[in-house]
Design a protein around this motif. Structure first.
Motif, PDB file in Angstrom:
ATOM      1  N   LEU A  94       0.839  -1.241  -0.076  1.00 54.27           N
ATOM      2  CA  LEU A  94      -0.005   0.003   0.065  1.00 54.27           C
ATOM      3  C   LEU A  94       0.926   1.341  -0.040  1.00 54.27           C
ATOM      4  N   ILE A  95       2.006   1.329   0.856  1.00 50.41           N
ATOM      5  CA  ILE A  95       2.795   2.366   0.861  1.00 50.41           C
ATOM      6  C   ILE A  95       3.551   2.638  -0.377  1.00 50.41           C
ATOM      7  N   GLY A  96       3.852   1.639  -1.078  1.00 54.75           N
ATOM      8  CA  GLY A  96       4.684   1.526  -2.410  1.00 54.75           C
ATOM      9  C   GLY A  96       3.747   2.018  -3.555  1.00 54.75           C
ATOM     10  N   ILE A 135      -3.484  -4.330 -10.280  1.00 52.79           N
ATOM     11  CA  ILE A 135      -2.299  -4.704 -10.007  1.00 52.79           C
ATOM     12  C   ILE A 135      -1.920  -4.789  -8.453  1.00 52.79           C
ATOM     13  N   VAL A 136      -2.290  -3.745  -7.910  1.00 52.72           N
ATOM     14  CA  VAL A 136      -1.979  -3.500  -6.377  1.00 52.72           C
ATOM     15  C   VAL A 136      -2.630  -4.622  -5.570  1.00 52.72           C
ATOM     16  N   LEU A 137      -4.047  -4.739  -5.957  1.00 51.14           N
ATOM     17  CA  LEU A 137      -4.802  -5.806  -5.501  1.00 51.14           C
ATOM     18  C   LEU A 137      -4.356  -7.327  -5.747  1.00 51.14           C
ATOM     19  N   GLY A 138      -3.848  -7.431  -6.770  1.00 53.54           N
ATOM     20  CA  GLY A 138      -3.205  -8.630  -7.266  1.00 53.54           C
ATOM     21  C   GLY A 138      -1.898  -8.985  -6.291  1.00 53.54           C
ATOM     22  N   LEU A 139      -1.253  -7.935  -6.263  1.00 50.17           N
ATOM     23  CA  LEU A 139       0.213  -8.096  -5.325  1.00 50.17           C
ATOM     24  C   LEU A 139      -0.277  -8.440  -4.005  1.00 50.17           C
ATOM     25  N   ILE A 140      -1.317  -7.729  -3.401  1.00 47.76           N
ATOM     26  CA  ILE A 140      -1.634  -8.104  -2.007  1.00 47.76           C
ATOM     27  C   ILE A 140      -2.267  -9.507  -1.822  1.00 47.76           C
TER      28      ILE A 140
END
Length: 236
Positions: free
Chosen positions: A52-54, A71-76
């Protein structure tokens, strides 16, 4: 009662209180698993926060848009899946016991025993719990024992050779045959009797090590008493 008798009596009382407070093998295993789960939760929180910070920093430079959010959701999700795959408590392989440092051997043996308990009959599980309590007592005693000392080699053979061979030997017998008598022997009874011998042997080793410490303490006390007497005589 002599001084040495009092020392021995005090030591036995301490060991007795410790035994009464001792938790079963399964209870301590539960504590280790709970601690492992807490570590996994911390890893998951740290990973999500880092992502999230990134993503927030990246969003200041360039708007993420719908694809960026996906993409962020996928990484999480990927990070959470990776954390979930981490075992709460690592398993100890049988062959790894022989390579374990002596001070760590009791705990590793305890974890190994906990991993085997589902395949053991109820009377054996009771003995496994008793062995686990004695291993907890033995562990701090081994920290002062050199690897090459005869006592250390005896303990290593018992915990990394005899105990695993007894348990794995029983497990290698097909389940329907474990309670059947063959050549005058019943595998389940042999297992229970063998574990009882090992349980008693660990207790004997622990008492022997404690006696060695007590003998050393008694010798030191006699030396101090002698020096004290000499000082008194010099002051006269």
């Amino acid at each position: 009662m002599s001084r040495s008798d009092r020392i021995l009596a005090d030591a036995e009382a301490v060991l007795r209180r410790h035994s009464e407070r001792g938790q079963s093998l399964s209870a301590r295993a539960r504590q280790r698993r709970n601690a492992g789960l807490m570590r996994k939760v911390k890893y998951a929180v740290a990973a999500v926060l880092a992502i999230l910070i990134g993503s927030a920093v990246a969003g200041f430079v360039m708007p993420l848009g719908t694809s960026g959010v996906m993409i962020v959701l996928g990484l999480i999700i990927a990070a959470l899946l990776l954390v979930a795959l981490i075992p709460a408590e690592r398993r100890v392989r049988t062959e790894a016991l022989a390579q374990t440092a002596l001070p760590a051997l009791p705990l590793q043996t305890e974890i190994w025993l906990e991993n085997q308990r589902r395949a053991l009959p109820a009377p054996a599980v009771t003995l496994v719990d008793s062995i686990g309590v004695k291993l907890e007592t033995l562990a701090p005693q081994l920290e002062r024992l050199g690897e090459q000392e005869p006592a250390a080699q005896e303990i290593r053979r018992l915990l990394s050779d005899h105990l695993p061979e007894l348990v794995t030997g029983y497990q290698s017998i097909p389940a329907p045959l474990r309670r059947e008598e063959r050549n005058g022997r019943v595998p389940e009874k042999q297992l229970v009797e063998g574990l009882a011998v090992i349980d008693a042997e660990i207790a004997r080793m622990s008492e022997t090590l404690a006696s060695g410490d007590l003998d050393k303490l008694a010798t030191q006390n006699r030396f101090l008493e002698l020096k004290y007497q000499e000082a008194k005589e010099l002051g006269q």
